[in-house]
Each structure stands twice: as structure tokens, then as C-alpha cells.
Write a protein that holds these residues in place. Structure first.
Motif, PDB file in Angstrom:
ATOM      1  N   ALA A   1      39.337  37.380  44.314  1.00 43.57           N
ATOM      2  CA  ALA A   1      38.042  38.394  44.708  1.00 43.57           C
ATOM      3  C   ALA A   1      37.342  38.199  45.595  1.00 43.57           C
ATOM      4  O   ALA A   1      36.890  38.456  46.593  1.00 43.57           O
ATOM      5  CB  ALA A   1      37.601  39.755  43.930  1.00 43.57           C
TER       6      ALA A   1
ATOM      7  N   GLY B   1      38.455  39.697  48.979  1.00 40.40           N
ATOM      8  CA  GLY B   1      38.144  40.741  48.718  1.00 40.40           C
ATOM      9  C   GLY B   1      37.394  41.994  49.429  1.00 40.40           C
ATOM     10  O   GLY B   1      36.160  41.410  50.236  1.00 40.40           O
TER      11      GLY B   1
ATOM     12  N   ASP C   1      35.216  55.433  39.528  1.00 39.19           N
ATOM     13  CA  ASP C   1      36.174  54.662  40.192  1.00 39.19           C
ATOM     14  C   ASP C   1      36.689  53.860  39.130  1.00 39.19           C
ATOM     15  O   ASP C   1      38.486  53.599  38.716  1.00 39.19           O
ATOM     16  CB  ASP C   1      37.245  53.644  41.371  1.00 39.19           C
ATOM     17  N   PHE C   2      36.124  53.072  37.958  1.00 42.25           N
ATOM     18  CA  PHE C   2      35.871  52.616  36.931  1.00 42.25           C
ATOM     19  C   PHE C   2      35.806  52.782  35.325  1.00 42.25           C
ATOM     20  O   PHE C   2      35.610  52.257  34.500  1.00 42.25           O
ATOM     21  CB  PHE C   2      35.291  50.663  36.866  1.00 42.25           C
TER      22      PHE C   2
ATOM     23  N   LEU D   1      29.973  45.391  43.928  1.00 44.90           N
ATOM     24  CA  LEU D   1      31.431  45.222  43.999  1.00 44.90           C
ATOM     25  C   LEU D   1      32.595  44.314  45.109  1.00 44.90           C
ATOM     26  O   LEU D   1      32.416  44.549  46.220  1.00 44.90           O
ATOM     27  CB  LEU D   1      32.500  46.564  43.796  1.00 44.90           C
ATOM     28  N   ARG D   2      33.587  43.278  43.918  1.00 40.91           N
ATOM     29  CA  ARG D   2      34.484  42.508  45.297  1.00 40.91           C
ATOM     30  C   ARG D   2      36.181  42.731  44.606  1.00 40.91           C
ATOM     31  O   ARG D   2      35.977  43.020  43.790  1.00 40.91           O
ATOM     32  CB  ARG D   2      34.838  41.140  45.466  1.00 40.91           C
ATOM     33  N   THR D   3      36.162  44.082  45.882  1.00 44.65           N
ATOM     34  CA  THR D   3      37.634  44.650  45.299  1.00 44.65           C
ATOM     35  C   THR D   3      38.574  43.565  45.853  1.00 44.65           C
ATOM     36  O   THR D   3      39.194  43.550  47.533  1.00 44.65           O
ATOM     37  CB  THR D   3      37.539  46.364  46.094  1.00 44.65           C
ATOM     38  N   HIS D   4      40.246  44.166  44.948  1.00 48.23           N
ATOM     39  CA  HIS D   4      41.062  43.127  45.006  1.00 48.23           C
ATOM     40  C   HIS D   4      42.110  44.258  44.530  1.00 48.23           C
ATOM     41  O   HIS D   4      41.851  44.524  43.469  1.00 48.23           O
ATOM     42  CB  HIS D   4      41.255  41.840  44.359  1.00 48.23           C
TER      43      HIS D   4
ATOM     44  N   HIS E   1      43.147  46.175  36.968  1.00 51.58           N
ATOM     45  CA  HIS E   1      42.444  47.226  37.347  1.00 51.58           C
ATOM     46  C   HIS E   1      43.913  48.259  36.666  1.00 51.58           C
ATOM     47  O   HIS E   1      44.509  48.988  36.863  1.00 51.58           O
ATOM     48  CB  HIS E   1      43.487  47.054  38.814  1.00 51.58           C
TER      49      HIS E   1
ATOM     50  N   GLU F   1      42.612  43.410  40.755  1.00 53.07           N
ATOM     51  CA  GLU F   1      40.950  42.792  40.195  1.00 53.07           C
ATOM     52  C   GLU F   1      39.717  43.190  41.107  1.00 53.07           C
ATOM     53  O   GLU F   1      39.764  42.905  41.989  1.00 53.07           O
ATOM     54  CB  GLU F   1      40.908  41.632  38.946  1.00 53.07           C
ATOM     55  N   SER F   2      38.492  43.702  40.304  1.00 52.38           N
ATOM     56  CA  SER F   2      37.678  43.598  41.002  1.00 52.38           C
ATOM     57  C   SER F   2      36.746  43.222  41.062  1.00 52.38           C
ATOM     58  O   SER F   2      36.781  42.834  39.122  1.00 52.38           O
ATOM     59  CB  SER F   2      37.040  45.181  41.163  1.00 52.38           C
TER      60      SER F   2
END
Ligand code: GLC
Length: 561
Positions: free
Chosen positions: A473, A477, A520-521, A493-496, A560, A499-500
Motif C-alpha cells: 500500500a 496504494g 468504511d472500516f 489512508l493508503r488503500t490497497h 480488508h 489492506e489499507s
């Protein structure tokens, strides 16, 4: 000394086979002249660098960037090139350089060098021929004029030393154009032969096996009345052709732009996905705002500039950095921000250079370990390829009493021995003296001492580089700002897909607590990245409360599944 370096970790990513290697790599700028002197003449050299490669591999560096190693009168740190196709004998031979490339590659690392396209030294044979023989083959290699009034709106970059971008040549009896020192005449890119020459020089080095170039001073290739001598459309057109040549003949090699420009103009050096220019561009917009935000104890400016900065095209990537061999440039901040930063970071006139501050990271941040970690954690986690500067990993100091930018280019401090283990020469023979300031004396600040102390900045950085490499990420990400109730807290956030990564940093020198909104989490488990231990769950309402110490930060991961 450094037995510990023998146990090199196995690289998990294979940079050598990945055409997008530059997106996951961590770069390290190493000045050959200042790194390690193998033959005892007081000047660092290529064989010295080869000897220290295990150290860099151990640290977790993936790619090197070497500032110019071409023959040069060294009136601008080698950016005054006298021969583009040779190695300055003070650093070694071409065979040494070829061995360096092989040794770097053997360790799974990559190597890039500077290409100074815009100008040469006035000692270059092209310039000597151009001034003595205007009608000869090199007559048109430089930008000559009968008047010094053309392009009057082009800013002066080296304001401490130059008052005009034109200089009079008493031999040719004309003015020549120079964006930097008067002894660095600009090459005339309107001349197709010059364009071809630069491509052939690039080929020469790429054929030797280097992995790419940092393109020095790239916005200034073409000049025109309408653009203040910067970012001319013809410069971009040339770079597109240059990139097409690299892609066609040397796939996988990269171009990194040094374009100290506002966000839109800097991003223009990526080109587009269909018509690319550079793979990487230094993130000049964000760099000064990192320092501003830390001292202001407020993340607003950083947020604003990230918001204003275009996302690079698919294969492009910013390169984040804190310091390099130049002054901390303040050309692209507002007048008010510049005044404020000079006040904070350059309280003594010796600390200023041109429109910037000639200090290293540790002295800039008052030698605060927390602030150094915070700043590093930031460039390692923002979108971009981080580029470290030699010596900052041990918190090296500077010497503001040396001229120009030499104060941040002093010898690497390896041990508490003579010349900090950099050289066996008589101390007076060193290219530049080693730092002996009260706070940063090489007796205490050196690699050997750092290796003896498991809690040193060096070990800290190594641990964070290792963790960074384990979480894609960081390199690939997406980026999403996470608003915080505290202005001193910067969170994103670094989103991938799998996982983030959640990064949250406190720029304040006070403790504070904030509630982050992560809808979102909701209900998900959050783990710390470096120790891989459960931290806490995001509440069912999507809220996560974080409590910070002064200048502290979190690197957290949210799975995730
Ligand atoms: C770049 C280099 C700098 C040099 C200048 C002129 O900005 O980083 O060190 O003085 O170009 O070549």
C-alpha cells in the motif's frame, strides 16, 4: 567494524525483473566525493562507494542516485560538466564505474546518475569552440545574443552570486545565456545537434548499464519571452522524444525530473499516459510544506498542497524527499511562508543560501529524534518514491561556515576515528572538513556508534524501511485524506486491495487526542505495522480515537477481509 552488516536480509521484491521497480524502490542520494575515500587522497571515490554498498543494502536502500561524477572544474559541485562521456579521475576510472554498476546490481539494487542537460561548464570544449569560432560546428551550441535585454522576465536562481542571466564573453564579443552560475553557459536546445548530442550521451551511459537519470534543471531547456525561460512547450516535446528513445532502446530504465515548480507545472513533467515524459518527479511542492507544517504545529498547509497536487499518470510517481545536496529551496512558497520559514529555520544569516536554507535535516529539526522520525515517516508513507540523503540516517550535522552548499556535503561519518573513517588522508587534505560541531561531532555521530545502539535513528530507519517494503500500500496504494478534529493531526489512508494503511501524525509538541472518522472500516481490527500486533478495533460507529505524544505518529494496518 561492521560485522552486523554481513547478515544481509533477503530482498523480498525483485527490483531487477520488475519494470515498475522505481515505484516500490527507496532511493538514496550519495555524493561519491563525500562518501568514502579508498585511496587516501582526501576525496571520496567509486571504489570507496563499492566498499560501502553492503551498508546501504543492509539499511534497505533499493536505488542509488549519484550527483555528477563527470570531469569538472567543480565550481558547482560537478554540475559544471567539462566532459559528458568520462569519469573525473579524482573518483576513479570508467572500469571502476562499470564495477560499481555490477556490484550494485549484484545486491539487487539499482543505480541512477545525474544528467546535466541544460548547461555545461565554460571549460567544456564545446563552449571553448563556440566562443572562438562562431561559424564553426559548435558556434550554435550555446545561446548567444548581441543584447542582454532578451527574456528579462526570467528569474535569477543563484541570487547570492548572479545579477543577470546574461554574461559577456570578451572573446566572441557577445552575451551568452546562463540560468545558473555565469561559468555554466546554457546549451542551445533550439539546435537539433544539441538535442541529438544529449540523447547520444544518455545512450552512452545507459549502454554501460545504469538504470536511469536524474534530469537536472530540466524546466530551463528552451527559453521564450512568454514563459520566463521555464516549462516551454518545446522542452516537454523534447522530453517526450527523449522518453520514447529510452522506452524503445532501454526499457525499464527511468527518468527522474528535477523541476522545482508549482504543483501543476511540476506534474507536467510526467507527461501523460499516452505521451509520457519522466517516470518520477521530485515532489518539490510538498517538501517545504513538510517543514512548514512541523514548525507551525499545524497540518493545514500540507493538506492544502496535497489537495492542489495532480495525481501522476498511471506509471508515473512523485519522489518524496526531505533534504538533498542543495539548499532547502523556498522559491515556491508564498512570501509570508518564506519569511516565516527563514525565521524558524535560518536564524543566522550563514544558514541562508539563495532563496533557501543550507542546513541538514538534524540541525533543521533541532536534533529532535521525535521530529526526525516524524519527518522520515512522512516521506516514507505519502504517495511517492522516497529519496533519502546520505548521512541523514545517522542524524549527521552540517557546517554553515563553509561556502555555498558545501556545509551539507561534508564527509560521511563512519567511525570516531581520524577523518570520521572517511579517509586515511592528512585531515588538512580532505575535500571538505568533517563536522566537528559541539552537537554533531563525528566522535558521537557516526555509523559505528549507531550500530552499537539498537535504539539509534539508524536502526529505527532500517526497521521502518523493512516494514514499508512489506506493505505494498505504501508504494502502490491510493491516497485518501482522513479529516481530524485537531489541526495539528495529519491523517490519511493508503488503500490497497488487500489492506489499507492508516497514517496519523501529530505535528504538535504537545500531547493531543483526536477522533478519526473511518466509516468504511467500522468494527475492523487495526494492527500496528512495525511490530504487527493488534492495536484496537475501529468502533461500530466507524470512529477511532487516537492519543498522541509530542511529535508522535501511528503507522497502522487495517485488513480488508
Ligand atoms: C540543480 C542541482 C544544483 C546545481 C544546479 C545547476 O539544481 O541540484 O546542485 O547547482 O542544478 O546545475
Amino acid at each position: 567494524m561492521m560485522n552486523i552488516l554481513k547478515n544481509l536480509p533477503k530482498r523480498e521484491r525483485n527490483l531487477m525483473t520488475d519494470p515498475l521497480w522505481y515505484r516500490t524502490a527507496v532511493f538514496y542520494e550519495v555524493m561519491v566525493r563525500a562518501f568514502h575515500d579508498s585511496d587516501g587522497d582526501g576525496i571520496g571515490d567509486l571504489r570507496g562507494l563499492i566498499k560501502r554498498l553492503d551498508y546501504l543494502a543492509w539499511l534497505g536502500v533499493d536505488a542509488l542516485w549519484l550527483p555528477p561524477i563527470y570531469p569538472s572544474p567543480l565550481r558547482d559541485g560537478g554540475y559544471d560538466v567539462a566532459d559528458y562521456r568520462a569519469i573525473d579521475p579524482r573518483y576513479g576510472t570508467m572500469a571502476d564505474f562499470e564495477e560499481l554498476i555490477a556490484e550494485v546490481h549484484k545486491r539487487g539494487m539499482r543505480i541512477t546518475i545525474d544528467l546535466v542537460m541544460n548547461h555545461s561548464s565554460d571549460q567544456h570544449p564545446w563552449f571553448q569552440a563556440s566562443r572562438t569560432d562562431p561559424d564553426g560546428p559548435y558556434g550554435d551550441y550555446y545561446v548567444w545574443s548581441d543584447t542582454d535585454q532578451k527574456w528579462a522576465n526570467a528569474r535569477i536562481i543563484f541570487t547570492d552570486h548572479e545579477t543577470s542571466n546574461w554574461a559577456w564573453d570578451s572573446v566572441r564579443e557577445q552575451f551568452y545565456w546562463h540560468r545558473f552560475y555565469h561559468h555554466q553557459p546554457d546549451l542551445n536546445f533550439e539546435n537539433p545537434k544539441v538535442q541529438q548530442e544529449m540523447m547520444d550521451i544518455a545512450r552512452f551511459w545507459l549502454e554501460k548499464g545504469i538504470d536511469g537519470f536524474r534530469l537536472d534543471a530540466v524546466p530551463y531547456l528552451f527559453e521564450d519571452d512568454s514563459n520566463g525561460g521555464e516549462n516551454d512547450p518545446r522542452t516537454h516535446e523534447y522530453l517526450r522524444r527523449f522518453r520514447a528513445m529510452v522506452d524503445a532502446e532501454f526499457p525499464g530504465r527511468v527518468l527522474l525530473a528535477e523541476a522545482n515548480q508549482p504543483p501543476e507545472e511540476a506534474a507536467a513533467y510526467f507527461g501523460t499516459e499516452e505521451e509520457p515524459e519522466c517516470h518520477l518527479c521530485f515532489h518539490f511542492p510538498v517538501m517545504p510544506r513538510i517543514f512548514y507544517s512541523i514548525k507551525a504545529q499545524d497540518a493545514t498547509k500540507l493538506r492544502e498542497i496535497l489537495h492542489a497536487t495532480p495525481v501522476p499518470p498511471a506509471k508515473g510517481q512523485w519522489s518524496t524527499f526531505l533534504r538533498n545536496h542543495d539548499e532547502l529551496t523556498l522559491e515556491m512558497v508564498t512570501d509570508q511562508e518564506r519569511r516565516q520559514m527563514f525565521e524558524w529555520y535560518a536564524p543566522h544569516p550563514q544558514m541562508k543560501a539563495n532563496v533557501g536554507i543550507r542546513r541538514r535535516l538534524a540541525p533543521l529539526l533541532d536534533n529532535s529524534r521525535h521530529a526526525m522520525e516524524l519527518a522520515h515517516a512522512l516521506i516514507l508513507s505519502l504517495p511517492g518514491t522516497p529519496c533519502l540523503y546520505y548521512g541523514d540516517e545517522i542524524g549527521m550535522g552540517d557546517n554553515v561556515w563553509l561556502p555555498d552548499r558545501d556545509g551539507v556535503r561534508t564527509p560521511m561519518q563512519w567511525t570516531p576515528d581520524r577523518n570520521a573513517g572517511f579517509s586515511r588522508a592528512d585531515p588538512g587534505a580532505l575535500n571538505l572538513p568533517v563536522v566537528q560541531s559541539l552537537l554533531h561531532h563525528y566522535n558521537g555521530v557516526n555509523v559505528e556508534s549507531s550500530l552499537m545502539q539498537p535504539t539509534s535513528l539508524l536502526f529505527w530507519l532500517r526497521r521502518f524501511l523493512t516494514s514499508r517494503a512489506q506493505h505494498p500500500a505504501f508504494a502502490d496504494g491510493g491516497y485518501a485524506d482522513v479529516p481530524s478534529s485537531e489541526s495539528s493531526v495529519f491523517s490519511f489512508l493508503r488503500t490497497h486491495p488487500e489492506e489499507s494503511v492508516l497514517v496519523a501524525m501529530n505535528f504538535s509538541t504537545n500531547q493531543c487526542s483526536t477522533l478519526l472518522d473511518l466509516p468504511d472500516f467500522a468494527g475492523r481490527t487495526v494492527k500496528t505495522i512495525v511490530s504487527n500486533t493488534p492495536f484496537q478495533d475501529v468502533g461500530d460507529d466507524g470512529k477511532l480515537r487516537l492519543t498522541f505524544g509530542p511529535h508522535s505518529f501511528y503507522w497502522l494496518v487495517i485488513a480488508h477481509d
